[in-house]
Design a protein around this motif. Structure first.
Motif, PDB file in Angstrom:
ATOM      1  N   PRO A 130     -10.419 -34.576  -2.644  1.00  0.00           N
ATOM      2  CA  PRO A 130     -10.613 -34.181  -1.469  1.00  0.00           C
ATOM      3  C   PRO A 130     -11.905 -35.142  -0.344  1.00  0.00           C
ATOM      4  N   HIS A 131     -11.647 -36.684  -1.373  1.00  0.00           N
ATOM      5  CA  HIS A 131     -12.197 -37.592  -1.197  1.00  0.00           C
ATOM      6  C   HIS A 131     -11.450 -39.275  -1.405  1.00  0.00           C
ATOM      7  N   GLU A 132     -10.427 -39.662  -1.610  1.00  0.00           N
ATOM      8  CA  GLU A 132     -10.403 -40.887  -2.492  1.00  0.00           C
ATOM      9  C   GLU A 132      -7.762 -40.657  -1.776  1.00  0.00           C
ATOM     10  N   PRO A 133      -7.766 -40.920  -1.012  1.00  0.00           N
ATOM     11  CA  PRO A 133      -6.096 -41.301  -0.489  1.00  0.00           C
ATOM     12  C   PRO A 133      -5.768 -41.458  -1.823  1.00  0.00           C
ATOM     13  N   VAL A 134      -3.807 -41.484  -1.918  1.00  0.00           N
ATOM     14  CA  VAL A 134      -3.014 -42.231  -2.849  1.00  0.00           C
ATOM     15  C   VAL A 134      -2.788 -43.393  -1.966  1.00  0.00           C
ATOM     16  N   VAL A 135      -2.734 -44.183  -2.790  1.00  0.00           N
ATOM     17  CA  VAL A 135      -2.065 -45.341  -2.153  1.00  0.00           C
ATOM     18  C   VAL A 135      -0.487 -45.860  -3.854  1.00  0.00           C
ATOM     19  N   VAL A 136       0.656 -45.543  -3.203  1.00  0.00           N
ATOM     20  CA  VAL A 136       1.580 -45.480  -4.042  1.00  0.00           C
ATOM     21  C   VAL A 136       3.029 -47.068  -3.840  1.00  0.00           C
ATOM     22  N   VAL A 137       3.051 -48.145  -4.577  1.00  0.00           N
ATOM     23  CA  VAL A 137       3.972 -48.645  -3.996  1.00  0.00           C
ATOM     24  C   VAL A 137       5.227 -47.988  -4.420  1.00  0.00           C
ATOM     25  N   ILE A 138       6.432 -47.647  -3.468  1.00  0.00           N
ATOM     26  CA  ILE A 138       7.911 -46.976  -3.846  1.00  0.00           C
ATOM     27  C   ILE A 138       8.589 -48.099  -3.445  1.00  0.00           C
ATOM     28  N   ALA A 139       9.361 -48.329  -4.560  1.00  0.00           N
ATOM     29  CA  ALA A 139      11.463 -48.797  -3.939  1.00  0.00           C
ATOM     30  C   ALA A 139      12.525 -47.847  -4.558  1.00  0.00           C
ATOM     31  N   ARG A 140      13.188 -47.866  -3.326  1.00  0.00           N
ATOM     32  CA  ARG A 140      14.452 -46.792  -3.090  1.00  0.00           C
ATOM     33  C   ARG A 140      15.599 -47.969  -3.338  1.00  0.00           C
ATOM     34  N   THR A 141      16.968 -47.065  -3.999  1.00  0.00           N
ATOM     35  CA  THR A 141      17.649 -47.441  -4.282  1.00  0.00           C
ATOM     36  C   THR A 141      18.777 -48.059  -3.204  1.00  0.00           C
ATOM     37  N   THR A 142      19.006 -48.187  -1.890  1.00  0.00           N
ATOM     38  CA  THR A 142      19.378 -48.231  -0.135  1.00  0.00           C
ATOM     39  C   THR A 142      18.796 -49.141   0.454  1.00  0.00           C
ATOM     40  N   GLN A 143      18.776 -49.496   1.282  1.00  0.00           N
ATOM     41  CA  GLN A 143      18.328 -50.886   2.242  1.00  0.00           C
ATOM     42  C   GLN A 143      17.210 -50.031   3.269  1.00  0.00           C
ATOM     43  N   GLU A 144      17.401 -48.712   3.386  1.00  0.00           N
ATOM     44  CA  GLU A 144      16.435 -48.342   4.181  1.00  0.00           C
ATOM     45  C   GLU A 144      16.401 -46.393   3.634  1.00  0.00           C
ATOM     46  N   PRO A 145      14.304 -46.395   4.400  1.00  0.00           N
ATOM     47  CA  PRO A 145      14.228 -45.058   3.140  1.00  0.00           C
ATOM     48  C   PRO A 145      15.501 -43.581   3.649  1.00  0.00           C
ATOM     49  N   ILE A 146      15.509 -43.094   2.988  1.00  0.00           N
ATOM     50  CA  ILE A 146      16.066 -41.877   2.726  1.00  0.00           C
ATOM     51  C   ILE A 146      15.096 -40.616   2.920  1.00  0.00           C
ATOM     52  N   LYS A 147      14.780 -39.275   3.512  1.00  0.00           N
ATOM     53  CA  LYS A 147      14.247 -37.957   3.276  1.00  0.00           C
ATOM     54  C   LYS A 147      15.478 -36.700   3.954  1.00  0.00           C
ATOM     55  N   VAL A 148      15.606 -35.814   3.162  1.00  0.00           N
ATOM     56  CA  VAL A 148      16.842 -35.350   3.255  1.00  0.00           C
ATOM     57  C   VAL A 148      14.814 -33.728   3.371  1.00  0.00           C
ATOM     58  N   SER A 149      14.586 -33.454   4.319  1.00  0.00           N
ATOM     59  CA  SER A 149      13.737 -31.883   3.900  1.00  0.00           C
ATOM     60  C   SER A 149      14.667 -31.163   3.469  1.00  0.00           C
ATOM     61  N   VAL A 150      13.748 -30.114   2.306  1.00  0.00           N
ATOM     62  CA  VAL A 150      14.252 -29.113   2.207  1.00  0.00           C
ATOM     63  C   VAL A 150      14.284 -27.776   2.110  1.00  0.00           C
ATOM     64  N   PRO A 151      14.126 -25.798   1.989  1.00  0.00           N
ATOM     65  CA  PRO A 151      13.497 -25.353   2.534  1.00  0.00           C
ATOM     66  C   PRO A 151      12.696 -24.840   1.392  1.00  0.00           C
ATOM     67  N   ARG A 152      12.464 -25.163  -0.175  1.00  0.00           N
ATOM     68  CA  ARG A 152      12.117 -24.807  -0.812  1.00  0.00           C
ATOM     69  C   ARG A 152      12.768 -25.491  -2.720  1.00  0.00           C
ATOM     70  N   LEU A 153      12.027 -25.890  -3.450  1.00  0.00           N
ATOM     71  CA  LEU A 153      12.052 -26.718  -4.165  1.00  0.00           C
ATOM     72  C   LEU A 153      13.381 -25.797  -4.926  1.00  0.00           C
ATOM     73  N   TYR A 154      14.397 -26.277  -6.016  1.00  0.00           N
ATOM     74  CA  TYR A 154      15.558 -25.910  -6.700  1.00  0.00           C
ATOM     75  C   TYR A 154      15.859 -27.377  -7.937  1.00  0.00           C
ATOM     76  N   ARG A 155      16.529 -26.631  -8.590  1.00  0.00           N
ATOM     77  CA  ARG A 155      16.748 -27.595  -9.768  1.00  0.00           C
ATOM     78  C   ARG A 155      18.499 -27.828  -8.885  1.00  0.00           C
ATOM     79  N   LEU A 156      18.927 -29.208  -9.220  1.00  0.00           N
ATOM     80  CA  LEU A 156      20.031 -29.913  -9.069  1.00  0.00           C
ATOM     81  C   LEU A 156      21.017 -29.383 -10.047  1.00  0.00           C
ATOM     82  N   GLY A 157      22.290 -28.750  -9.519  1.00  0.00           N
ATOM     83  CA  GLY A 157      23.215 -28.058  -9.914  1.00  0.00           C
ATOM     84  C   GLY A 157      24.104 -29.639  -9.593  1.00  0.00           C
ATOM     85  N   ARG A 158      24.918 -29.071 -10.543  1.00  0.00           N
ATOM     86  CA  ARG A 158      26.192 -30.178 -11.383  1.00  0.00           C
ATOM     87  C   ARG A 158      27.033 -31.059 -10.143  1.00  0.00           C
TER      88      ARG A 158
END
Length: 138
Positions: free
Chosen positions: A106-134
């Motif tokens: 409730p008081h402290e922010p989270v600060v993270v450094v993120i590295a991705r294996t693409t040149q630009e960030p990719i974020k694809v919203s999904v309606p729910r969490l699910y296990r990744l299929g083959r």
């Protein structure tokens, strides 16, 4: 100016992005340094926040926790799994794995450094969490 292999000279030098000079959250990307295969940036999640459920396409994401205690949530096929981190911890999010990040403090922010294996960030919203299929993992 180009070298004998057709690359620009800037491709053969180290780029320095001083603290505070990042464009938005991106410190290293195609737009900031001419990176061809890496995106890296600083992300801050405010207290009592959570992202939507999402994945990062074909990109792997490596995360280093600078401060705070983030919780990474994904689905293992049976139930939601919650991994809590703290300063100095690293996380790997594989390609296409739906997940979300939470900051339950409730008081402290989270600060993270993120590295991705693409040149630009990719974020694809999904309606729910699910296990990744083959088929999706390819």
């Amino acid at each position: 100016m180009t070298d004998h292999d057709g690359t620009t000279r800037t491709a053969h030098r180290v780029h320095h992005v001083p603290a505070g000079d990042a464009e938005g959250r991106a410190a290293i990307s195609g737009g900031t340094t001419g990176s061809r295969g890496l995106w890296m940036g600083l992300v801050e999640n405010p207290p009592l926040s959570a992202t939507d459920d999402h994945h990062h396409g074909a990109s792997e994401a490596g995360i280093y926790v600078v401060s705070g205690h983030p919780v990474f949530v994904y689905h293992d096929g049976t139930q939601e799994v919650r991994l809590q981190g703290g300063p100095g911890d690293f996380f790997l999010v594989p390609p296409y794995v739906p997940h979300r990040e939470e900051n339950p403090d409730p008081h402290e922010p989270v600060v993270v450094v993120i590295a991705r294996t693409t040149q630009e960030p990719i974020k694809v919203s999904v309606p729910r969490l699910y296990r990744l299929g083959r088929a999706e993992a390819r």
